[in-house]
Design a protein around this motif. Structure first.
Motif, mmCIF file in Angstrom:
data_model
loop_
_atom_site.group_PDB
_atom_site.id
_atom_site.type_symbol
_atom_site.label_atom_id
_atom_site.label_comp_id
_atom_site.label_asym_id
_atom_site.label_seq_id
_atom_site.Cartn_x
_atom_site.Cartn_y
_atom_site.Cartn_z
ATOM 1 N N MET A 119 37.272 19.514 29.356
ATOM 2 C CA MET A 119 37.037 20.934 29.661
ATOM 3 C C MET A 119 38.270 21.762 29.275
ATOM 4 O O MET A 119 38.154 22.795 28.594
ATOM 5 C CB MET A 119 36.724 21.105 31.158
ATOM 6 C CG MET A 119 36.593 22.546 31.603
ATOM 7 S SD MET A 119 36.403 22.694 33.396
ATOM 8 C CE MET A 119 38.108 22.695 33.921
ATOM 9 N N LEU A 143 31.163 26.641 34.748
ATOM 10 C CA LEU A 143 31.936 25.398 34.628
ATOM 11 C C LEU A 143 31.399 24.319 35.561
ATOM 12 O O LEU A 143 31.247 23.166 35.164
ATOM 13 C CB LEU A 143 33.411 25.668 34.968
ATOM 14 C CG LEU A 143 34.103 26.729 34.121
ATOM 15 C CD1 LEU A 143 35.523 26.942 34.598
ATOM 16 C CD2 LEU A 143 34.095 26.315 32.652
ATOM 17 N N GLU A 193 37.819 24.335 26.285
ATOM 18 C CA GLU A 193 37.846 25.762 26.637
ATOM 19 C C GLU A 193 39.104 26.447 26.086
ATOM 20 O O GLU A 193 39.270 27.657 26.247
ATOM 21 C CB GLU A 193 37.806 25.942 28.174
ATOM 22 C CG GLU A 193 36.556 25.394 28.858
ATOM 23 C CD GLU A 193 35.301 26.248 28.616
ATOM 24 O OE1 GLU A 193 35.452 27.446 28.304
ATOM 25 O OE2 GLU A 193 34.191 25.696 28.723
ATOM 26 N N TRP A 203 31.786 17.882 26.524
ATOM 27 C CA TRP A 203 31.815 19.285 26.972
ATOM 28 C C TRP A 203 31.210 20.243 25.936
ATOM 29 O O TRP A 203 30.469 21.140 26.267
ATOM 30 C CB TRP A 203 33.256 19.675 27.326
ATOM 31 C CG TRP A 203 33.332 20.930 28.140
ATOM 32 C CD1 TRP A 203 33.550 22.188 27.676
ATOM 33 C CD2 TRP A 203 33.159 21.037 29.562
ATOM 34 N NE1 TRP A 203 33.532 23.084 28.729
ATOM 35 C CE2 TRP A 203 33.296 22.405 29.904
ATOM 36 C CE3 TRP A 203 32.905 20.128 30.593
ATOM 37 C CZ2 TRP A 203 33.200 22.875 31.204
ATOM 38 C CZ3 TRP A 203 32.814 20.599 31.892
ATOM 39 C CH2 TRP A 203 32.949 21.957 32.185
#
Ligand code: HEM
Length: 465
Positions: A106, A126, A110, A146
């Motif tokens: 993540m 999330l 991100e 992800w």
């Protein structure tokens, strides 16, 4: 402003936490209860219990086949014998390891590495993704990540995307008439494609796993440890009481629904509360740093020492109990023994005719001043020192039909919260001119879908180290 969580107010005028509701026009009376003793009488299951789970109460879970949540009586026992063993230490270790890995993915995906401040307009984006990936990896044994593209090169849906669409559209699939679902409009087409893809895939997976499990049993080798494989393995030992392929798939899907939205909403609520209560967040942070330090990853052996992180999550579950209604029905004439209001000794015995519904109102239970001092207050210290399996924490239900995924959910959440809260201070993202208290009133209220959840939680992440 009236809150959707102000359900205990319903009971106040009657001075009782169990009330009978009589419909104005047609239908028979039902009982609603916010009392744990009454909940225990109706929800524990087993031969001595005069109440069962009526099928009408489980329609939302029956789309893919009979399963442990919808089943009752002997059928439930058969399902529990196969599904129960899947929730074992190997699965729990996998939940921890995959949560660690997913957190790392993540941060990288991100683009948060090295960033000092990050605005997250809706923290659920999330937490839902996290919960879906963890249940996908640990429940189904799929290798999700992800940021995988929703469609493969040939234009077909990826399994990850199909799973997301199926979860998001669950209420449509259950409650919208079939003719509307069959309309040639884009959304419905996509939902149909996702269902078709997933079902075909699951059938193929059952077969693949059966071959794998038989091979690993005869070779004495370990094999995969996800819940799906464990289920197929346990089923191989059951002889005549084996579940059919449809029932196996029904159980795998029910885990997706039971274990996805519930955990995701509760994590969002917990982060919302910790954003509002900076002092409590600091207390949790101090424990994380003292147990794990700033360098290494938390391990599953740290879990028992991270009790303040768990308490923060438990208090989130209590104030936003995802499983908010448990519907039971008397299958014979019986009685309820209802404890008298606080301050009055004894119980009142009330006759309950066969066919009467008793609805355990989990919000009523969790906001009941009989059990909690100042029940609306977020106070994780209520759970300090309370045994992790304790029934005094009732929001995962109590008795033999209590939540099978409680440890799954708490391991995932404690691991994720420990990582996130160590790296970042969570702050409320206020609108222009908004005060913190206005943010709390806007955000920390409930909405109800398949489960009960918190409104969209906007936060700012500020790097700690
Ligand atoms: C915060 C997270 C969760 C909450 C608050 C929660 C709550 C509950 C509640 C209240 C029940 C009882 C429902 C009833 O009797 O009508 C239940 C049952 C169940 N839950 Fe959970 N749950 C959570 C997470 C999970 C997870 C992560 C899984 C699986 C991975 C899971 C699997 C199940 C199953 C299989 C049952 C049925 C048990 C049985 O009837 O034998 N839950 N849950």
């Amino acid at each position: 402003m009236k809150s959707n969580l102000d359900r205990f107010a319903v009971y106040k005028p009657f001075a009782h936490d169990t009330i009978s509701v009589v419909p104005y026009l047609v239908g028979s009376p039902s009982f609603y209860t916010g009392n744990v003793d009454v909940a225990r009488q109706v929800s524990v299951g087993g031969h001595k219990c005069s109440f069962h789970k009526p099928t009408e109460a489980s329609l939302a879970f029956l789309l893919w086949g009979m399963n442990i949540i919808a089943a009752d009586g002997e059928t439930w026992r058969k399902h529990r014998r196969v599904v129960g063993p899947a929730f074992n230490n190997e699965l729990y270790q996998m939940v921890w390891t995959e949560t660690l890995k997913t957190y790392g993915d993540m941060i990288a995906a991100e683009g948060w590495e090295g960033k000092q401040e990050i605005d997250v307009p809706v923290i659920q984006t999330l937490t839902f993704k996290l919960a879906l990936l963890i249940i996908g990896k640990c429940g189904f044994g799929f290798s999700f990540n992800w940021f995988s593209p929703p469609r493969s090169k040939d234009g077909s849906l990826s399994i990850q995307e199909a799973l997301r669409i199926v979860t998001d559209s669950h209420m449509i699939a259950v409650f919208l008439p079939q003719w509307i679902q069959n309309l040639p409009i884009k959304k419905m087409k996509e939902i149909r494609e996702a269902h078709h893809k997933l079902l075909g895939f699951m059938k193929q997976q059952v077969e693949e796993r059966r071959v794998e499990v038989r091979a690993s049993l005869s070779e004495g080798s370990g094999g995969r440890h996800d819940a799906f494989t464990m289920l197929v393995k346990a089923n191989e030992d059951e002889g005549k009481l084996k579940l059919s392929d449809e029932e196996l798939i029904g159980n795998v899907f029910v885990m997706l629904f039971a274990g996805h939205e519930t955990t995701a909403y509760t994590l969002a609520a917990t982060l919302g509360f910790l954003a509002y209560h900076q002092d409590l967040q600091d207390e949790v942070y101090d424990q994380i740093v003292s147990v794990v330090g700033l360098e290494r990853d938390p391990t599953i052996e740290d879990y028992p020492s991270l009790d303040k992180v768990l308490a923060a999550f438990y208090e989130g579950v209590r104030l936003f109990p995802a499983g908010h209604l448990m519907i039971r029905q008397a299958y014979e004439d019986t009685v309820l023994k209802i404890p008298n209001p606080v301050g009055e000794e004894g119980i009142t015995t009330v006759p309950v005719p066969k066919g009467t519904n008793v609805i355990v109102d989990m919000v009523g239970v969790q906001y009941n001043p009989r059990y909690f001092d100042n029940p609306g207050e977020y106070r994780p210290s209520r759970w300090y020192g309370v045994n992790n399996e304790s029934e005094s924490f009732s929001a995962f239900s109590i008795g033999s039909r209590a939540c099978l995924g409680r440890k799954f959910a708490t391991l995932e959440s404690v691991c994720f919260l420990s990582l996130l809260l160590r790296d970042f201070r969570i702050q409320p993202a206020l609108k222009a001119g908004e005060t913190k208290d206005q943010w709390r009133d806007r955000v920390l209220d409930a909405k109800i879908a398949l489960t009960l959840g918190v409104n969209d939680v906007p936060v700012k992440l500020v790097r700690r180290v």
